[in-house]
Enzyme design. Structure first.
Site, PDB file in Angstrom:
ATOM      1  CG  ASP A 138      -1.763   1.254   1.316  1.00 16.55           C
ATOM      2  OD1 ASP A 138      -2.851   1.287   0.724  1.00 16.55           O
ATOM      3  OD2 ASP A 138      -1.317   2.208   1.978  1.00 16.55           O
ATOM      4  CB  ALA A 165      -2.947   1.606  -2.438  1.00 14.02           C
ATOM      5  CG  ASP A 166      -3.631  -2.607   0.770  1.00 18.17           C
ATOM      6  OD1 ASP A 166      -3.167  -3.086  -0.278  1.00 18.17           O
ATOM      7  OD2 ASP A 166      -2.972  -2.545   1.819  1.00 18.17           O
ATOM      8  CB  ILE A 167      -9.444   0.848   0.945  1.00 21.88           C
ATOM      9  CG1 ILE A 167      -9.062   0.501   2.385  1.00 21.88           C
ATOM     10  CG2 ILE A 167     -10.935   1.117   0.858  1.00 21.88           C
ATOM     11  CD1 ILE A 167      -9.187   1.665   3.350  1.00 21.88           C
ATOM     12  N   GLY A 170      -9.551  -3.337  -3.083  1.00 17.91           N
ATOM     13  CA  GLY A 170     -10.565  -4.224  -2.526  1.00 17.91           C
ATOM     14  C   GLY A 170     -11.955  -3.930  -3.040  1.00 17.91           C
TER      15      GLY A 170
END
Length: 389
Positions: A138, A165-167, A170
């Site tokens: 991230d 970034a991860d969210i 996702g």
């Protein structure tokens, strides 16, 4: 009342945040999400010790799943994983570069024998290109996509306070899987989906990128204040409590001056007439607002902002969120069981539905459902014992 994804099995070969978050969102909609973990577990279990035996990250993104431990490096463990995939509607993965292909768990291999399957694999940079095969996390993506350049105050840059970034990745995985399931319902065909962490965050970076291209300069780093709208940010009051206010247009600016600042002439001051003028003269603008708010309490400032019909809020503390009066009044919190600890508060999904209820589920201990799931797959006796951790 059933949930929308009741009867849908999602098998995940994942770790960290991005794909586990997508799996959590699918579990919230009723999918049976079976998380396959390596011996020792997803390393995100151990980021911190905030939630009993698991980290705050792990608790947040793995609620409502079943945990199965399989050693994918052993022939028996890998065979069990493939048998589990045979029962799945969806397979998600974000293992290291090339890992799924080596294990025969990549989308092309799986769908060659299971054409109705929906597969989605997240990589750092996607297939092809000079960065294909590189690891990505991230904070690295926040740097690479330019978010770090935008975040901070003055010369100081900062990582965003959550894993954006991860969210971003996702929610893209979640939406793509739902679209693929609808596609399968209509056509009988599954889908092979591929998403990259860089491209997911790039989607969210369009506005500042277009601003930089169109103006010749990136949006400035302005701390808690909006880079291109003013006044829009937190201001301290005389009692030490800050209020965050947002003026969106000239009508609101005029009302702020007259009602809150007590000086209607500021609205026509040449330094502050239009939003671009207020941004250009931000220091002088903030001086005028600070000077007035320093003489009143945050409570009084809120009363005046309401009178002027200006959007505002107090600057909150994250640890106070479970006690937020609006969230409590709307019954948005549930006590969720975590391994090795007391329950923790977690918010129900933000979308209320008349067609299905809010989900319920605990955070799984490592391998808590290994025996259960393997038994469902038909393992018994010595074959079962060999696979149990």
């Amino acid at each position: 009342m059933t949930l929308p994804l009741d009867g849908i099995r999602v098998v995940t070969f994942d770790h960290a945040v991005s794909v586990p978050y997508a799996g959590r969102l699918l579990a919230d909609l009723g999918a049976d999400v079976v998380k396959v973990e390596r011996p020792g577990g997803d390393f995100a279990r151990f980021y911190d010790t905030a939630c009993g035996d698991v980290s705050s990250y792990f608790a947040w993104i793995n609620r409502g799943k079943r945990s199965v431990v399989l050693d994918l490096k052993s022939p028996a463990g890998l065979a069990a994983a493939h048998r589990l995939v045979d029962t799945a509607d969806v397979v998600l993965a974000n293992l290291g570069p090339g890992a799924t292909a080596r294990l025969g768990l990549d989308g092309d291999t799986l769908r060659a024998r299971l054409p109705r399957l929906v597969t989605c694999e997240l990589t750092g940079y996607g297939d092809g290109g000079p960065a294909a095969g590189r690891k990505a996390y991230d904070a690295l993506m926040q740097s690479e996509a330019g978010l770090l350049e935008l975040t901070g105050d003055g010369p100081v840059t900062a990582r965003a306070g959550i894993s954006v970034a991860d969210i971003a990745a996702g929610v893209q995985v979640h939406a793509a899987v739902l679209a693929a399931l609808l596609h399968r319902m209509r056509t009988g065909e599954g889908a092979t989906l591929r998403i990259s962490l860089l491209e997911a965050l790039t989607e969210w970076m369009h506005q500042p990128m277009l601003y930089a291209l169109g103006t010749g300069t990136p949006p400035p780093r302005t701390g808690g204040h909006h880079p291109s709208i003013a006044p829009y940010g937190p201001f301290p009051c005389g009692d030490g409590v800050s209020v965050h206010l947002a003026v969106q247009n000239e009508r609101e600016w005029a009302r702020l001056c007259a009602v809150v600042l007590g000086d209607a002439t500021l609205a026509t001051d040449a330094r502050f007439t239009a939003v671009r003028d207020r941004v250009a003269n931000r220091d002088a603008l903030h001086h005028e607002i600070d000077r007035r708010l320093a003489t009143i309490s945050a409570e009084r400032a809120g009363e005046l902002l309401d009178e002027a019909d200006i959007a505002w809020t107090r600057v909150g503390l994250v640890a106070d969120l479970p006690d937020h009066p609006q969230l409590i009044a709307r019954n948005r919190w549930r006590d969720v069981a975590v391994p090795g600890g007391p329950t923790v508060p977690m918010a129900v999904p933000p979308v209320d539905s008349s067609a299905w209820p809010a989900p319920d589920g605990a955070v799984p201990a490592l391998g808590a459902h290994t025996r259960e799931v393997l038994t469902e797959l038909g393992y018994t006796g010595d074959d079962l014992a060999t696979l149990l951790p």
